[in-house]
Design a protein around this motif. Sequence first.
Motif, PDB file in Angstrom:
ATOM      1  N   THR A 126       0.840  -1.198   0.000  1.00 47.15           N
ATOM      2  CA  THR A 126       0.000   0.000   0.000  1.00 47.15           C
ATOM      3  C   THR A 126       0.877   1.251   0.000  1.00 47.15           C
ATOM      4  N   GLN A 170       2.412   1.732  -3.389  1.00 47.77           N
ATOM      5  CA  GLN A 170       1.490   2.347  -4.351  1.00 47.77           C
ATOM      6  C   GLN A 170       1.492   3.870  -4.189  1.00 47.77           C
ATOM      7  N   LEU A 179      -3.780  -7.875  -0.681  1.00 44.63           N
ATOM      8  CA  LEU A 179      -4.599  -6.754  -0.204  1.00 44.63           C
ATOM      9  C   LEU A 179      -6.089  -7.084  -0.308  1.00 44.63           C
ATOM     10  N   LYS A 199      -9.561  -8.253   2.700  1.00 49.70           N
ATOM     11  CA  LYS A 199     -10.949  -7.770   2.863  1.00 49.70           C
ATOM     12  C   LYS A 199     -11.956  -8.771   2.306  1.00 49.70           C
ATOM     13  N   ASN A 243      -4.353   2.512  -9.771  1.00 45.79           N
ATOM     14  CA  ASN A 243      -5.151   3.444  -8.991  1.00 45.79           C
ATOM     15  C   ASN A 243      -6.626   3.072  -8.974  1.00 45.79           C
ATOM     16  N   SER A 267      -6.965  -0.158  -6.915  1.00 45.39           N
ATOM     17  CA  SER A 267      -6.761   0.059  -5.475  1.00 45.39           C
ATOM     18  C   SER A 267      -7.910   0.857  -4.862  1.00 45.39           C
ATOM     19  N   ASN A 268      -8.508   1.792  -5.636  1.00 46.24           N
ATOM     20  CA  ASN A 268      -9.735   2.466  -5.160  1.00 46.24           C
ATOM     21  C   ASN A 268     -10.862   1.463  -4.984  1.00 46.24           C
ATOM     22  N   LYS A 318     -10.150  -0.331  -1.864  1.00 47.41           N
ATOM     23  CA  LYS A 318     -10.211   0.553  -0.706  1.00 47.41           C
ATOM     24  C   LYS A 318     -11.657   0.902  -0.340  1.00 47.41           C
ATOM     25  N   TYR A 319     -12.447   1.227  -1.340  1.00 42.10           N
ATOM     26  CA  TYR A 319     -13.813   1.673  -1.058  1.00 42.10           C
ATOM     27  C   TYR A 319     -14.839   0.560  -1.194  1.00 42.10           C
ATOM     28  N   ARG A 367     -10.609  14.179  -1.018  1.00 45.99           N
ATOM     29  CA  ARG A 367     -11.029  12.868  -0.523  1.00 45.99           C
ATOM     30  C   ARG A 367     -12.380  13.039   0.123  1.00 45.99           C
ATOM     31  N   GLU A 421     -10.651   6.327   5.047  1.00 46.58           N
ATOM     32  CA  GLU A 421      -9.599   5.650   4.303  1.00 46.58           C
ATOM     33  C   GLU A 421      -8.418   6.602   4.167  1.00 46.58           C
ATOM     34  N   GLY A 464      -4.753   8.031   2.359  1.00 45.37           N
ATOM     35  CA  GLY A 464      -4.477   8.514   1.007  1.00 45.37           C
ATOM     36  C   GLY A 464      -4.390  10.015   0.952  1.00 45.37           C
TER      37      GLY A 464
END
Lengths: 110, 396
Positions: free
Chosen positions: B237, B240, B277, B281, B307, B310-311, B314-315, B354, B359, B361
């Motif tokens: 992470t 990235q 990663l 989750k 990107n 990974s979004n 992440k979300y 953001r 999260e 970033g």
Amino acid sequence: MVRILVFVSIVLFSSHADDAYERNCIKCHEVLPFSLREIFMRYLAAYGGENNVKVGLNHYFKYPAKDISVMSIAFLNHYGIDHHSKINEKELKQAIDIYWQKHKVIGRLK
Amino acid sequence: MLVSKSKGTNSLLASEKKSLYRFLTLYVLMMMSIIVLIALFYYQNQEKMMFLSKRDMLSDYAYEQIKKLKILHNTFPADNAYPRDSRFKSGIYDLEYVKIFSLLESEDIDFTKDMYRTSDNKIHFVKTLFEYYLGAKYLFLEIPDDGDWREETWENIFIFGGLAIVFFTIIGFYIANLFLSPMRSSLLLLDRFIKDTTHELNTPLSTILANIEMIDTSSIGEDNQKKINRINIAAKTVSQLYQDLTYITLEQDIHKNDEKVETKALIENRIEYFDSLAKSKDITFVLDLKKSYIHINRHKWTRVIDNIISNAIKYNNRKGVIYITLKKNTLTISDTGIGIELTKIPFVFDRYIRFNHSEGGFGIGLNIVKKIIEEYDMKIEIKSKPNEGTQVVIRW
């Protein structure tokens, strides 16, 4: 002058001569030093528009008073003022309309 | 270095643009109304001046005309020729506004003013009589309006109005700049800070990742294996983030080095990279990938895909799904996560934005994506529904 004479004679001798104005006004005024036309022009200068002149005449004939007269004080003192009250209402109204019609300026200028 | 710095901050952000447009419309509207108001005032003033200069003359004319009317009044009807004058036209009206006689060319009669300009460019002067000769209360005199003053007035309005517009525009730009500069300087500060820090991150990060790779997992217990896996995820992470930051501060101006890239293989490679990663989750990937080639800088294309994936991780929600579909000219990546509100979508590409602060970033990922997409004339589209998920479509 010639035109006025012609005009007067036409008025006097024509078959339509017998209207309210002829009957009531002419004879009496003929003998006065100021013609009805002259008096009319004084009224016009004092009262302006048609309605105003007619209302003004009507009012004077009913309630003559020296201070609202268009004639001079000397004249009024000599002739008196109350000469028109015997003419009946209807005749008076007609006579005034004819008086206006005969002498009005509107439409007569060139 | 300097070049990249100014380039990164000179292009306006969508949020910046919005406030700038608001300010500009307000400013332009205000400027215009002020100029129009002044012009109107000036015009009326000029008209008044012109009237003033003609008033005395017309007053004399009226006096003469009234004298003639008086004479006519006493000789009428033996004489019925209305008095004419070569210098002006005239007409008379009685107190009941009835026309007695008129030579006026303009029909535009106004009893309430004593001097005015008619709709057909004449000047009317009105005199009231105290004795109504021929029954007239109002005497109108008419002369043509030569228009010289108007031409001159318009000329002045255009010249000075134009100068005012130029002047106010310059001021406007100056104010707009003042208005934006606090925003800009904070961005600049952030850029510089990030650039300095990233530089120091490179070596320790590579060391961590390389050493994790080298650990012989068979020789350690399951409990420790899990911990190492977590370290691995965390390091990736950070890696990235490091990639994005170096890209934005250092590499974005390195152009070309374009090559033919096969996207299917690239995506598979990146999914493998993000595998640990995603697993943390419980997220599963559903793939539908056709072979697809694109002419692009491999590193930049990787930043785009990384990107977005990974979004999506992440979300996404725990046990969520990520669908990736690759066709000849489109790449679609959708998740089953928290989604974005419709009103916020236009701003997702802004730097340092953001919406979800839970999260981590910096809010630079999608900004990089947008820049690369624009550089290669591709199209990106984001569709999203809160609590249902987000879909990103790239076309080329």
